[in-house]
Design a protein around this motif. Sequence first.
Motif, PDB file in Angstrom:
ATOM      1  N   UNK A 299       0.821  -1.215   0.000  1.00 14.07           N
ATOM      2  CA  UNK A 299       0.000   0.000   0.000  1.00 14.07           C
ATOM      3  C   UNK A 299       0.851   1.258   0.000  1.00 14.07           C
ATOM      4  N   UNK A 300       1.983   1.235   0.696  1.00 14.40           N
ATOM      5  CA  UNK A 300       2.886   2.383   0.700  1.00 14.40           C
ATOM      6  C   UNK A 300       3.435   2.634  -0.697  1.00 14.40           C
ATOM      7  N   UNK A 301       3.822   1.582  -1.391  1.00 11.38           N
ATOM      8  CA  UNK A 301       4.337   1.730  -2.757  1.00 11.38           C
ATOM      9  C   UNK A 301       3.270   2.290  -3.691  1.00 11.38           C
ATOM     10  N   UNK A 302       2.053   1.816  -3.535  1.00 11.73           N
ATOM     11  CA  UNK A 302       0.954   2.321  -4.367  1.00 11.73           C
ATOM     12  C   UNK A 302       0.708   3.799  -4.046  1.00 11.73           C
ATOM     13  N   UNK A 303       0.656   4.122  -2.762  1.00  7.42           N
ATOM     14  CA  UNK A 303       0.430   5.506  -2.342  1.00  7.42           C
ATOM     15  C   UNK A 303       1.497   6.439  -2.907  1.00  7.42           C
ATOM     16  N   UNK A 304       2.740   6.028  -2.824  1.00  5.63           N
ATOM     17  CA  UNK A 304       3.845   6.866  -3.308  1.00  5.63           C
ATOM     18  C   UNK A 304       3.816   7.043  -4.824  1.00  5.63           C
ATOM     19  N   UNK A 305       3.177   6.126  -5.527  1.00  3.82           N
ATOM     20  CA  UNK A 305       3.187   6.191  -6.988  1.00  3.82           C
ATOM     21  C   UNK A 305       1.940   6.840  -7.584  1.00  3.82           C
ATOM     22  N   UNK A 306       0.993   7.261  -6.760  1.00  4.65           N
ATOM     23  CA  UNK A 306      -0.230   7.880  -7.284  1.00  4.65           C
ATOM     24  C   UNK A 306       0.074   9.196  -7.987  1.00  4.65           C
ATOM     25  N   UNK A 307      -0.691   9.472  -9.025  1.00  4.84           N
ATOM     26  CA  UNK A 307      -0.532  10.693  -9.818  1.00  4.84           C
ATOM     27  C   UNK A 307      -1.869  11.425  -9.930  1.00  4.84           C
ATOM     28  N   UNK A 308      -1.822  12.721 -10.211  1.00  5.78           N
ATOM     29  CA  UNK A 308      -3.070  13.493 -10.341  1.00  5.78           C
ATOM     30  C   UNK A 308      -3.922  12.972 -11.492  1.00  5.78           C
ATOM     31  N   UNK A 309      -5.199  13.179 -11.413  1.00  3.66           N
ATOM     32  CA  UNK A 309      -5.972  13.824 -10.349  1.00  3.66           C
ATOM     33  C   UNK A 309      -6.106  12.881  -9.148  1.00  3.66           C
ATOM     34  N   UNK A 310      -5.944  13.431  -7.964  1.00  5.72           N
ATOM     35  CA  UNK A 310      -5.960  12.641  -6.744  1.00  5.72           C
ATOM     36  C   UNK A 310      -7.378  12.465  -6.222  1.00  5.72           C
ATOM     37  N   UNK A 311      -7.631  11.281  -5.714  1.00  2.01           N
ATOM     38  CA  UNK A 311      -8.874  10.994  -5.025  1.00  2.01           C
ATOM     39  C   UNK A 311      -8.514  10.867  -3.543  1.00  2.01           C
ATOM     40  N   UNK A 312      -8.903  11.846  -2.741  1.00  5.19           N
ATOM     41  CA  UNK A 312      -8.497  11.875  -1.341  1.00  5.19           C
ATOM     42  C   UNK A 312      -8.984  10.653  -0.566  1.00  5.19           C
ATOM     43  N   UNK A 313     -10.154  10.132  -0.921  1.00  2.42           N
ATOM     44  CA  UNK A 313     -10.663   8.933  -0.248  1.00  2.42           C
ATOM     45  C   UNK A 313      -9.757   7.731  -0.528  1.00  2.42           C
ATOM     46  N   UNK A 314      -9.302   7.615  -1.757  1.00  2.43           N
ATOM     47  CA  UNK A 314      -8.384   6.536  -2.129  1.00  2.43           C
ATOM     48  C   UNK A 314      -7.049   6.697  -1.391  1.00  2.43           C
ATOM     49  N   UNK A 315      -6.550   7.912  -1.349  1.00  5.89           N
ATOM     50  CA  UNK A 315      -5.283   8.178  -0.677  1.00  5.89           C
ATOM     51  C   UNK A 315      -5.396   7.868   0.814  1.00  5.89           C
ATOM     52  N   UNK A 316      -6.472   8.294   1.442  1.00  6.82           N
ATOM     53  CA  UNK A 316      -6.664   8.007   2.865  1.00  6.82           C
ATOM     54  C   UNK A 316      -6.764   6.512   3.114  1.00  6.82           C
ATOM     55  N   UNK A 317      -7.405   5.786   2.206  1.00 11.50           N
ATOM     56  CA  UNK A 317      -7.507   4.336   2.331  1.00 11.50           C
ATOM     57  C   UNK A 317      -6.115   3.684   2.257  1.00 11.50           C
ATOM     58  N   UNK A 318      -5.303   4.108   1.309  1.00 10.77           N
ATOM     59  CA  UNK A 318      -3.944   3.551   1.212  1.00 10.77           C
ATOM     60  C   UNK A 318      -3.096   3.942   2.431  1.00 10.77           C
ATOM     61  N   UNK A 319      -3.315   5.116   2.965  1.00 10.40           N
ATOM     62  CA  UNK A 319      -2.606   5.522   4.173  1.00 10.40           C
ATOM     63  C   UNK A 319      -2.965   4.588   5.325  1.00 10.40           C
ATOM     64  N   UNK A 320      -4.245   4.357   5.546  1.00  8.77           N
ATOM     65  CA  UNK A 320      -4.698   3.464   6.628  1.00  8.77           C
ATOM     66  C   UNK A 320      -4.159   2.044   6.416  1.00  8.77           C
TER      67      UNK A 320
END
Length: 161
Positions: A37-58
């Motif tokens: 999940x950390x690798x996926x989070x670090x590789x995300x690109x715009x446009x960002x979906x904050x719900x998706x980002x928060x999910x990967x953070x958790x």
Amino acid sequence: MDTRELCYYIYQKSVTAEKHYLPWALSMLEHEQNSLSLSILASLRPPYNLFEIEDYFRRTLKELSLSEPSEQECTDYLIYTRLQTIVQHEERALTEANHLYSMFIELDCPTELVGWLEISDMIDDYQYGDNYFNITDEIIHTTIMKEAKSQLEHYRKKIFK
């Protein structure tokens, strides 16, 4: 970026992908933390979906067995790092003093930070007021350094107890 810093902005409801989540993920990878999940989070690109980002953070927290720090731990840590920046990088003293004043306001005026209100008033009087007390850059700088050094030990004890 430390997890406590990221969580401070989460608690303050001012967190963004670009300024907080992604720098945190990259910092974690730089410090040899690794999870899917950390690798996926670090590789995300715009446009960002904050719900998706928060999910990967958790998910990252769970995968790395990290607990979310309390709001007070996050606040103390961020204050400590700002004080440390003032002491170590005197040229940034005024900027960091303004950040600490902003934190004083955001946190509903905790007594531990009241010195930064007084410093902010001093800066405002010097820059925009009648400067009745003949405040100089040197006086402001000395006051900021003195306040930072006096508070630094207090916060160091809170962070590293």
